[in-house]
Write an enzyme that holds these catalytic residues in place. Sequence first.
Site, PDB file in Angstrom:
ATOM      1  CG  HIS A 121      -1.615   1.312   1.456  1.00  0.00           C
ATOM      2  ND1 HIS A 121      -2.728   2.053   1.065  1.00  0.00           N
ATOM      3  CD2 HIS A 121      -1.170   2.241   2.010  1.00  0.00           C
ATOM      4  CE1 HIS A 121      -3.442   3.341   0.709  1.00  0.00           C
ATOM      5  NE2 HIS A 121      -1.992   3.189   2.034  1.00  0.00           N
ATOM      6  CG  HIS A 126       1.018   6.458   0.092  1.00  0.00           C
ATOM      7  ND1 HIS A 126      -0.537   7.771   0.607  1.00  0.00           N
ATOM      8  CD2 HIS A 126      -0.095   5.353   0.727  1.00  0.00           C
ATOM      9  CE1 HIS A 126      -1.410   7.494   0.747  1.00  0.00           C
ATOM     10  NE2 HIS A 126      -1.434   6.124   1.546  1.00  0.00           N
ATOM     11  CD  GLU A 166      -4.289   6.749   2.561  1.00  0.00           C
ATOM     12  OE1 GLU A 166      -4.577   5.922   2.027  1.00  0.00           O
ATOM     13  OE2 GLU A 166      -3.480   7.056   3.839  1.00  0.00           O
ATOM     14  CB  SER A 185      -2.465  -0.306  -2.717  1.00  0.00           C
ATOM     15  OG  SER A 185      -3.769   0.014  -1.563  1.00  0.00           O
TER      16      SER A 185
HETATM   17 FE   LIG Z   1      -1.945   5.285   3.294  1.00  0.00          FE
END
Ligand SMILES: [Fe+2]
Length: 269
Positions: A121, A126, A166, A185
């Site tokens: 993730h 990111h 997010e 993700s």
């Molecule tokens: Fe995150």
Amino acid sequence: MKQSKYTAKQPDAQGYINYSAQEDAVWAELYQRQWPIIQNRACDAYLRGLELLELSTHKVPQCAEVSSRLREFTGWQVVPVAALISFEEFFALLAEKKFPAASFIRTREDMDYLPEPDIFHEIFGHCPLLTDTTYANFMHEYGKIGHGASAKDKVYLARLFWFTIEFGLLQQANKLSIYGAGILSSQEETIYALESDVPLRKPFEIIDVLRTPYRYDIKQQTYFVIQSFDELYQLTQHDLLGIIAEVKPLGLYPAQHAGEAASDKLKGC
Ligand SMILES: [Fe+2]
């Protein structure tokens, strides 16, 4: 903070983490199944960033190596941390252009979902967008504001993070696209966020965002759509803490689902 069943993997003196062949195989599988489904769904800046980072497809990348690429583009670094960190530590790191990354990788039993961030993730979700100047500038300014904010204001700032970094969507000229790392993700949510008729997709409006409860343990019920990363950056150039002060007396919207209002944890993102 809630407890994680995973423990952080510690870097050696050179900043390198030793991942097993089994852990590398989990990365390879996650990468291979996610790559094709993001092609027509992730925003252009993300796909460009993924190419620029040249992440390994077959083993867990080292934060030190990803950092050396990121530094070339925006001066950011990615640093390994425990699975869940405090708001205090989180904002302090962002204010120094250091993105905190949970260093463990999920096990095979958690391939499809885990309620906390892992290295897949953090790096795959990111890091590509941290190559984008406007996005990276937003993160840095956001971190500096959060670092100096009160504990209560940090909770509101975490909600902004949730619905943008997010789980944010971006309207590109020709189509709606994804920029949120929590979506990119997740195999299931990448498709659901754009194609399901279940969630609401609302234009990004800061007061609305700050008043919306969220859950970290189910697919999102509401997504906010920005028009550009500059829209986020501009928020940091105005009185964001003043807006939070205005929102506080208004309270949160009623939760659509039981447990939403109680879920304001940063989740170590
Ligand atoms: Fe995150």
